[in-house]
Design an enzyme around this catalytic site. Structure first.
Site, PDB file in Angstrom:
ATOM      1  N   HIS A  30     -19.911 111.631  43.150  1.00 32.58           N
ATOM      2  CA  HIS A  30     -21.121 110.831  42.997  1.00 32.58           C
ATOM      3  C   HIS A  30     -21.803 110.651  44.349  1.00 32.58           C
ATOM      4  O   HIS A  30     -21.162 110.290  45.328  1.00 32.58           O
ATOM      5  CB  HIS A  30     -20.754 109.461  42.410  1.00 32.58           C
ATOM      6  CG  HIS A  30     -21.915 108.740  41.838  1.00 32.58           C
ATOM      7  ND1 HIS A  30     -22.940 108.272  42.611  1.00 32.58           N
ATOM      8  CD2 HIS A  30     -22.227 108.408  40.565  1.00 32.58           C
ATOM      9  CE1 HIS A  30     -23.833 107.682  41.828  1.00 32.58           C
ATOM     10  NE2 HIS A  30     -23.423 107.746  40.581  1.00 32.58           N
ATOM     11  N   GLY A  73     -11.022 103.945  23.535  1.00 34.44           N
ATOM     12  CA  GLY A  73      -9.854 103.453  22.802  1.00 34.44           C
ATOM     13  C   GLY A  73     -10.152 102.186  22.011  1.00 34.44           C
ATOM     14  O   GLY A  73      -9.767 102.065  20.845  1.00 34.44           O
ATOM     15  N   GLU A  92     -13.110 109.848  28.419  1.00 34.41           N
ATOM     16  CA  GLU A  92     -13.039 110.648  29.638  1.00 34.41           C
ATOM     17  C   GLU A  92     -11.802 111.548  29.666  1.00 34.41           C
ATOM     18  O   GLU A  92     -11.789 112.554  30.374  1.00 34.41           O
ATOM     19  CB  GLU A  92     -13.075 109.733  30.874  1.00 34.41           C
ATOM     20  CG  GLU A  92     -13.294 110.502  32.163  1.00 34.41           C
ATOM     21  CD  GLU A  92     -13.507 109.629  33.398  1.00 34.41           C
ATOM     22  OE1 GLU A  92     -13.875 108.447  33.236  1.00 34.41           O
ATOM     23  OE2 GLU A  92     -13.315 110.131  34.513  1.00 34.41           O
ATOM     24  N   GLY A 143     -10.174 101.306  26.738  1.00 37.29           N
ATOM     25  CA  GLY A 143     -11.498 101.416  27.347  1.00 37.29           C
ATOM     26  C   GLY A 143     -12.526 101.559  26.239  1.00 37.29           C
ATOM     27  O   GLY A 143     -12.228 101.316  25.063  1.00 37.29           O
ATOM     28  N   LEU A 144     -13.714 101.990  26.593  1.00 38.90           N
ATOM     29  CA  LEU A 144     -14.737 102.130  25.554  1.00 38.90           C
ATOM     30  C   LEU A 144     -14.241 103.007  24.422  1.00 38.90           C
ATOM     31  O   LEU A 144     -14.417 102.692  23.243  1.00 38.90           O
ATOM     32  CB  LEU A 144     -16.009 102.730  26.154  1.00 38.90           C
ATOM     33  CG  LEU A 144     -16.785 101.788  27.047  1.00 38.90           C
ATOM     34  CD1 LEU A 144     -18.080 102.449  27.507  1.00 38.90           C
ATOM     35  CD2 LEU A 144     -17.100 100.492  26.328  1.00 38.90           C
ATOM     36  N   ARG A 185     -26.393 114.609  40.028  1.00 39.94           N
ATOM     37  CA  ARG A 185     -25.414 114.156  41.008  1.00 39.94           C
ATOM     38  C   ARG A 185     -24.843 115.270  41.867  1.00 39.94           C
ATOM     39  O   ARG A 185     -24.693 115.110  43.073  1.00 39.94           O
ATOM     40  CB  ARG A 185     -24.271 113.482  40.262  1.00 39.94           C
ATOM     41  CG  ARG A 185     -24.740 112.225  39.631  1.00 39.94           C
ATOM     42  CD  ARG A 185     -23.687 111.594  38.793  1.00 39.94           C
ATOM     43  NE  ARG A 185     -24.241 110.330  38.307  1.00 39.94           N
ATOM     44  CZ  ARG A 185     -23.625 109.520  37.497  1.00 39.94           C
ATOM     45  NH1 ARG A 185     -22.432 109.818  37.037  1.00 39.94           N
ATOM     46  NH2 ARG A 185     -24.192 108.399  37.127  1.00 39.94           N
ATOM     47  N   HIS A 192     -15.819 110.517  41.437  1.00 38.96           N
ATOM     48  CA  HIS A 192     -16.278 109.489  40.524  1.00 38.96           C
ATOM     49  C   HIS A 192     -15.824 109.697  39.086  1.00 38.96           C
ATOM     50  O   HIS A 192     -15.501 108.764  38.371  1.00 38.96           O
ATOM     51  CB  HIS A 192     -17.811 109.479  40.578  1.00 38.96           C
ATOM     52  CG  HIS A 192     -18.443 108.505  39.654  1.00 38.96           C
ATOM     53  ND1 HIS A 192     -18.162 107.158  39.711  1.00 38.96           N
ATOM     54  CD2 HIS A 192     -19.338 108.659  38.661  1.00 38.96           C
ATOM     55  CE1 HIS A 192     -18.871 106.533  38.783  1.00 38.96           C
ATOM     56  NE2 HIS A 192     -19.580 107.411  38.121  1.00 38.96           N
TER      57      HIS A 192
HETATM   58  C1  LIG Z   1     -17.741 102.607  39.204  1.00 36.32           C
HETATM   59  C2  LIG Z   1     -18.085 103.389  37.973  1.00 36.32           C
HETATM   60  C3  LIG Z   1     -19.327 103.251  37.381  1.00 36.32           C
HETATM   61  C4  LIG Z   1     -19.669 103.965  36.234  1.00 36.32           C
HETATM   62  N1  LIG Z   1     -20.907 103.798  35.686  1.00 36.32           N
HETATM   63  C5  LIG Z   1     -21.221 104.486  34.559  1.00 36.32           C
HETATM   64  C6  LIG Z   1     -22.486 104.291  33.938  1.00 36.32           C
HETATM   65  O1  LIG Z   1     -23.325 103.524  34.405  1.00 36.32           O
HETATM   66  N2  LIG Z   1     -22.766 104.984  32.812  1.00 36.32           N
HETATM   67  C7  LIG Z   1     -21.857 105.846  32.260  1.00 36.32           C
HETATM   68  O2  LIG Z   1     -22.156 106.409  31.232  1.00 36.32           O
HETATM   69  N3  LIG Z   1     -20.647 106.019  32.822  1.00 36.32           N
HETATM   70  C8  LIG Z   1     -20.298 105.366  33.951  1.00 36.32           C
HETATM   71  N4  LIG Z   1     -19.061 105.557  34.518  1.00 36.32           N
HETATM   72  C9  LIG Z   1     -18.060 106.394  33.834  1.00 36.32           C
HETATM   73  C10 LIG Z   1     -17.429 105.623  32.680  1.00 36.32           C
HETATM   74  O3  LIG Z   1     -17.271 104.274  33.047  1.00 36.32           O
HETATM   75  C11 LIG Z   1     -16.061 106.139  32.282  1.00 36.32           C
HETATM   76  O4  LIG Z   1     -16.085 107.507  32.175  1.00 36.32           O
HETATM   77  C12 LIG Z   1     -15.648 105.573  30.936  1.00 36.32           C
HETATM   78  O5  LIG Z   1     -15.776 104.186  30.928  1.00 36.32           O
HETATM   79  C13 LIG Z   1     -14.246 105.969  30.553  1.00 36.32           C
HETATM   80  O6  LIG Z   1     -13.873 105.295  29.381  1.00 36.32           O
HETATM   81  P1  LIG Z   1     -12.522 105.621  28.646  1.00 36.32           P
HETATM   82  O7  LIG Z   1     -12.464 104.739  27.470  1.00 36.32           O
HETATM   83  O8  LIG Z   1     -12.419 107.075  28.415  1.00 36.32           O
HETATM   84  O9  LIG Z   1     -11.362 105.267  29.682  1.00 36.32           O
HETATM   85  P2  LIG Z   1     -11.005 103.940  30.503  1.00 36.32           P
HETATM   86  O10 LIG Z   1     -12.031 102.908  30.416  1.00 36.32           O
HETATM   87  O11 LIG Z   1     -10.574 104.408  31.841  1.00 36.32           O
HETATM   88  O12 LIG Z   1      -9.753 103.352  29.746  1.00 36.32           O
HETATM   89  C14 LIG Z   1      -8.493 103.913  29.821  1.00 36.32           C
HETATM   90  C15 LIG Z   1      -7.548 103.043  29.036  1.00 36.32           C
HETATM   91  O13 LIG Z   1      -6.332 103.724  28.852  1.00 36.32           O
HETATM   92  C16 LIG Z   1      -5.259 102.902  29.201  1.00 36.32           C
HETATM   93  N5  LIG Z   1      -4.188 103.791  29.649  1.00 36.32           N
HETATM   94  C17 LIG Z   1      -4.274 104.832  30.505  1.00 36.32           C
HETATM   95  N6  LIG Z   1      -3.074 105.430  30.629  1.00 36.32           N
HETATM   96  C18 LIG Z   1      -2.230 104.746  29.846  1.00 36.32           C
HETATM   97  C19 LIG Z   1      -0.851 104.871  29.559  1.00 36.32           C
HETATM   98  N7  LIG Z   1      -0.098 105.829  30.108  1.00 36.32           N
HETATM   99  N8  LIG Z   1      -0.294 103.981  28.703  1.00 36.32           N
HETATM  100  C20 LIG Z   1      -1.042 103.000  28.141  1.00 36.32           C
HETATM  101  N9  LIG Z   1      -2.349 102.845  28.380  1.00 36.32           N
HETATM  102  C21 LIG Z   1      -2.924 103.707  29.216  1.00 36.32           C
HETATM  103  C22 LIG Z   1      -5.792 101.966  30.227  1.00 36.32           C
HETATM  104  O14 LIG Z   1      -5.015 100.804  30.277  1.00 36.32           O
HETATM  105  C23 LIG Z   1      -7.196 101.725  29.685  1.00 36.32           C
HETATM  106  O15 LIG Z   1      -7.123 100.743  28.692  1.00 36.32           O
HETATM  107  C24 LIG Z   1     -18.731 104.853  35.671  1.00 36.32           C
HETATM  108  C25 LIG Z   1     -17.482 105.007  36.272  1.00 36.32           C
HETATM  109  C26 LIG Z   1     -17.172 104.312  37.432  1.00 36.32           C
HETATM  110  C27 LIG Z   1     -15.866 104.573  38.102  1.00 36.32           C
END
Ligand SMILES: Cc1cc2nc3c(=O)[nH]c(=O)nc-3n(C[C@H](O)[C@H](O)[C@H](O)COP(=O)(O)OP(=O)(O)OC[C@H]3O[C@@H](n4cnc5c(N)ncnc54)[C@H](O)[C@@H]3O)c2cc1C
Ligand code: SF4
Ligand code: FES
Lengths: 667, 247
Positions: free
Chosen positions: A268, A47, A455, A44-45, A339, A431
């Site tokens: 949310h 990683g 997150e 995700g963002l 929120r 959310h």
């Molecule tokens: C609908 C929606 C809208 C949103 N809008 C906003 C916004 O406008 N502004 C804002 O700031 N935030 C927003 N958020 C929140 C934000 O998008 C998330 O908090 C953020 O993108 C999380 O990023 P991350 O990299 O931590 O995790 P994620 O993007 O969830 O990535 C997790 C990664 O880990 C991998 N993974 C997980 N478990 C395993 C495992 N066991 N083995 C291997 N890989 C694994 C997955 O494959 C994925 O690649 C929104 C959230 C939602 C649900």
């Protein structure tokens, strides 16, 4: 086990801490970087940005995702935007103000130093993303545009239409792809982490299941970085993607990592209401809509009923018969309250019986005023004198379409209703999870060499996250924090040879993983994984959702324990382990959600105060606002899992040296 | 509503597949994937193998979902992914045929799930701007004309689902590839590497076994994000320039 929680916040003045610390941090020389291996779980963002940057720096990176491509991570779905203290609008924004808003928005339950660093690097993120080709919205002069979001009074949110998360993730994905092409990062798609391997107290590897073949594989490295996202799906229904899960974090917890503030969940306020019991997920309508939409329910019960049974169209209800309850209760922020406040107010309206759909769980979000206002100003701009109503509406709808077109379209696709003509129906939904793995200032968990970003950690949002700040945090952690702070651990590891997967710790973790999967698949009970997940979600939503009380939480604990026992004796998982088997993937995740649920309930029960997303009914003011209890609860609750009894609480006191703790008021 | 589903079942890539028929009870508020969920719950409970299909966000943005419904990738509705298609567009008694995206570049993994990692490799070949973290200047240092930035965003909206390939009689990946080429080419930051990028991405596209573009425009018609074929024309112009440069 006695665990000392050392936040490792550097000495010095708040605004100088990060700069000074960064300048004095131990470094790893380039020739050593080439030998040091890092595992990153998640693309995700957080990683993707971490893996790309660590690769650029010369480390040997192995990156994992359970998705079929790094680009599918749940971050892709973020809509509204990303904050940064650029002050391009000259409206009084600053690093301090972003810091202050985030601390206040989090209801004074986050660490000052971490939040300040986040605000500091926020501006670098925008620069970096622009350089990568993220097509942010622009003004006619060619400069970057901004919008405002809930809980703040400046305009500091950068966005790419309603697809900000997508564009930021594609930027990070492309940077990652470049490192994959150069050989610096080895990418493992469709590989799910099933366990963490700890050797002599240090995180040294992971056990993964290759989801294509079902085979278990071992991977070793000098350290492990988790960026595996949030756990909102413990509620079954949430705005998270279907695959989002807690297992990577939870496996770390089972190996000794602490889970901090697990009960802090964000509900949310603007999501499309539930339409039936087959519902698989909920859809968010971006918070940016509250810039222009007005939230209301009818004043009279008779009108509520007429709307519910279809004899009255909501757009026909006269103004004076509507209760714009957010504007009434919170005149200073109106529809733009944070929120948690907006969600509880919607719940309060529905608890009073004012819910406007059949199930009584929906309120209106109305754009009629915005359409008229924009229509008039467009007419003026275009030199149309005395425009008629139809012209105004047409022009106004055009402006609203330019701002929110894709969201309106999404709403219509799902509900079949046209939100330009009739108000949207919305209801709060799970959310985001502010809780997560406990980390220190270096983003390192209490397990040495295990880091957590995005997150999946708990670090920056306290008890409530402000809009557009999760994207900011994910990218801050990945691009601008971990590349430095990982050196505090790795600089001591330059003499450590490559870690071997032959170590007995790998064999035993692999065996345990296999045994767990075999147990699951051999139960051959009667209920599907999905059925259990739904039951889990209902318990969590009912007793540990928008509002909580001691009695309900105690009941939930028992219900969850029973459900977990039932799961391990009656779940039905089809197919085999050694094959492509999405049902088994789910079964593994739901098993971990169940344990997490218990810990969330324990945390919610322990926290005898209301703060941010955590609302304990016993602790509220006379007019129903959250009542914080700073004397007793200004701490991070970090929980240690215990197989046989309740989880064990460890406290990290929160010290506020720069901000005065106040009752959060948006009135 | 009661539906008959004719679904492509294939155990794995080395076993031939075939259509099987199923009955399912749906209602008009469900999404298409929720309808498949209902079918799968029935199958599992009766001891049968559930239908494998890919999905994640269920809001039309991650690009994971995508099946061919009655001959059309993502179904009959324009500008809509499979996950956003709702059952109110079907009638009681309908027979619905569901099969995977078919292309040499997308080998079947199981049932409706295909391997689209070829798309990742096309991006790895050049679908990026070569800038390291920390090398950026201020975000407002280079103004970008709003029109260019909007056009770039139009192209960048591609979700990498592969419907364009499935729709194309030649299984060409031109719409996908050109969307990325355009997204970056339209921005001053991306322009610098235009020629190298286009040459490398097209080379990779060919290596992955995708066919040539013969301008049928089936891709644009089926693309859930309505990515325009103008991007293909832009790719072709850039490709032409890059081949001149390399001679
Ligand atoms: C609908 C929606 C809208 C949103 N809008 C906003 C916004 O406008 N502004 C804002 O700031 N935030 C927003 N958020 C929140 C934000 O998008 C998330 O908090 C953020 O993108 C999380 O990023 P991350 O990299 O931590 O995790 P994620 O993007 O969830 O990535 C997790 C990664 O880990 C991998 N993974 C997980 N478990 C395993 C495992 N066991 N083995 C291997 N890989 C694994 C997955 O494959 C994925 O690649 C929104 C959230 C939602 C649900
Ligand atoms: S161009 Fe359209 S159809 Fe092709 S991958 Fe992108 S979004 Fe899907
Ligand atoms: S499931 Fe994400 S686009 Fe359909």
């Amino acid at each position: 086990m006695s665990i000392k929680l050392d936040s490792k916040v550097p000495e010095g003045e708040l605004s100088q801490k990060w700069m000074n610390y960064r300048s004095k941090m131990p470094l790893v020389a380039p020739n050593n970087k080439r030998r040091i291996e890092i595992i990153v779980v998640g693309t995700g963002l957080a990683g993707a940005s971490a893996a790309a940057t660590l690769g650029e720096l010369g480390y040997k990176v192995k990156c994992f995702t359970f998705h079929d491509s790094p680009r599918r991570a749940h971050s892709i779905a973020a809509q509204g935007g990303i904050n940064a203290a650029k002050n391009y609008q000259n409206d009084g924004d600053s690093v301090y103000r972003l810091f202050y808003d985030t601390i206040k928005g989090g209801d004074y339950r986050s660490r000052e130093a971490n939040v300040h660093r986040l605000a500091e690097v926020s501006t670098d993120i925008i620069d970096q993303c622009v350089a990568q080709g993220v097509p942010f919205a622009r003004e006619y002069g060619g400069l970057l545009a901004n919008r405002s979001f809930g809980g703040v009074q400046v305009s500091r949110t950068f966005y790419a239409r309603g697809q900000t998360g997508q564009q930021l993730l594609l930027g990070a994905y492309q940077a990652l792809s470049r490192q994959i092409a150069s050989g610096a990062v080895q990418m493992y798609n469709r590989h799910e982490m099933h366990d963490l391997v700890v050797i002599d107290g240090k995180a040294r590897g992971i056990i993964v299941r290759n989801l294509l073949t079902g085979k278990l594989e071992r991977f070793a490295a000098h350290c492990v970085v988790l960026a595996s996202g949030g756990y909102g799906n413990v509620y079954y229904l949430s705005t998270n993607a279907m695959g989002s899960n807690v297992s990577a974090s939870w496996r770390a917890v089972k190996r000794g990592a602490l889970m901090a503030n697990p009960c802090y969940t964000q509900i949310h306020p603007t999501c499309i209401p539930v339409s039936g019991d087959y519902q698989s997920k909920l859809t968010l309508m971006s918070e940016s809509l509250r810039n222009d939409g007005r939230v209301w329910v009818p004043k009279e019960m008779s009108d509520v009923e007429a709307i519910r049974n279809g004899s009255l169209r909501p757009e026909d209800l006269p103004e004076e018969k509507r209760d714009y309850y957010l504007e009434r209760r919170y005149p200073a922020f109106g529809n733009l309250v944070p929120r948690d406040v907006a969600s509880r107010a919607a719940k309060a309206a529905c608890d009073e019986g004012k819910g406007v759909n059949k199930s009584g769980l929906a309120v209106f979000l109305d754009f009629a005023d915005a359409i008229e206002r924009y229509g008039k100003s467009e007419a003026l701009k275009n030199g149309i004198k005395n425009p008629d109503k139809a012209t105004i509406t047409k022009l106004g709808e055009g402006v609203v379409e330019a701002k929110y077109g894709n969201l309106f379209e999404m709403y219509e696709k799902i509900t079949g209703e046209n939100p330009y003509k009739t108000p949207m129906m919305i209801y709060p939904a799970v959310h985001y999870t502010m809780g997560g793995l406990w980390v220190d200032y270096n983003l390192e968990t209490n397990v040495s060499g295990l880091f957590a970003l995005g997150e999946c950690n708990f670090s920056d949002h306290g008890a409530n996250r402000l809009g557009a700040s999760a994207l900011m945090q994910g990218l801050a952690d990945g691009y601008f924090v971990i590349p430095y702070t990982i050196g505090t651990f790795l600089s001591k590891e330059i003499r450590t040879p490559a870690i071997s997967t032959d170590h007995p710790a790998f064999a035993s973790a692999e065996n345990e993983t296999r045994a767990r999967l075999e147990k699951l698949i051999n139960i051959k009970g009667k209920q599907t994984v999905e059925a259990f997940h739904r039951k889990l979600g209902l318990i969590m939503w009912e007793y540990c959702g928008m509002s909580r009380n001691a009695e309900g939480l105690k009941k939930a604990k028992k219900l969850l324990q029973d459900l977990r026992a039932e799961y391990w004796s009656d779940v039905l998982v089809p197919g085999e382990i050694d094959e492509f088997n999405p049902e088994l993937d789910k079964a593994f995740r739901v098993a971990d959600f169940m344990e997490l649920g218990e810990m969330m309930v324990e945390d919610a029960l322990n926290r005898e105060e209301s703060c941010g997303g955590h609302f304990r009914e016993e602790y509220q003011t006379e007019d129903g606002e959250a009542l914080r209890r700073d004397d007793e609860f200004t701490y991070v609750a970090a929980w240690e899992w215990n197989d046989n009894t309740d989880s064990i609480l460890h406290k990290e006191p929160l010290v506020f040296e720069n901000v005065e703790l106040k009752t959060r008021s948006y009135k | 509503m009661k539906l008959t589903l004719k679904i492509w079942r294939q155990k794995n890539n080395s076993t031939p597949g075939k259509f099987e028929s199923y009955q399912v009870q749906a209602n008009e508020h469900m999404s298409f994937l929720e309808m498949l969920d209902v079918l799968n719950q029935d199958l599992i409970e009766s001891g049968k193998d559930p239908v494998a299909f890919e999905h994640d966000c269920r809001e039309g943005i991650c690009g994971a979902c995508g099946v061919v419904i009655d001959g059309q990738p993502h179904g009959l509705l324009k500008g809509t992914t499979t996950c956003q298609l709702h059952m109110r567009f079907f009638k009681d008694g309908d027979t619905v045929t569901i099969e995977p995206f078919r292309a040499q570049g997308f080998p079947v993994i199981k049932d409706l799930v295909v391997d689209r990692s070829s798309f990742d490799r096309i991006i790895q070949a050049g679908g990026f701007i070569s800038v390291n973290t920390g090398q950026a200047q201020d975000g407002n240092a280079i103004p970008v004309e709003k029109e260019d930035s909007d056009a770039s965003m139009d192209a960048a909206a591609c979700i990498g689902c592969g419907a364009c390939v499935a729709a194309c009689p030649n299984a060409s990946a031109m719409l996908f590839t050109s969307a990325k080429v355009s997204h970056l080419a339209l921005l001053p930051q991306g322009e610098v590497e235009n020629e190298k990028r286009v040459a490398n991405m097209v080379k990779q596209m060919d290596l992955e076994g995708f066919g040539n573009c013969s301008n049928t425009y089936a891709c644009e018609a089926e693309c859930p994000k309505e990515i325009s074929v103008e991007n293909i024309a832009r790719l072709n112009r850039l490709y032409f320039k890059s081949s001149l440069a390399s001679e």
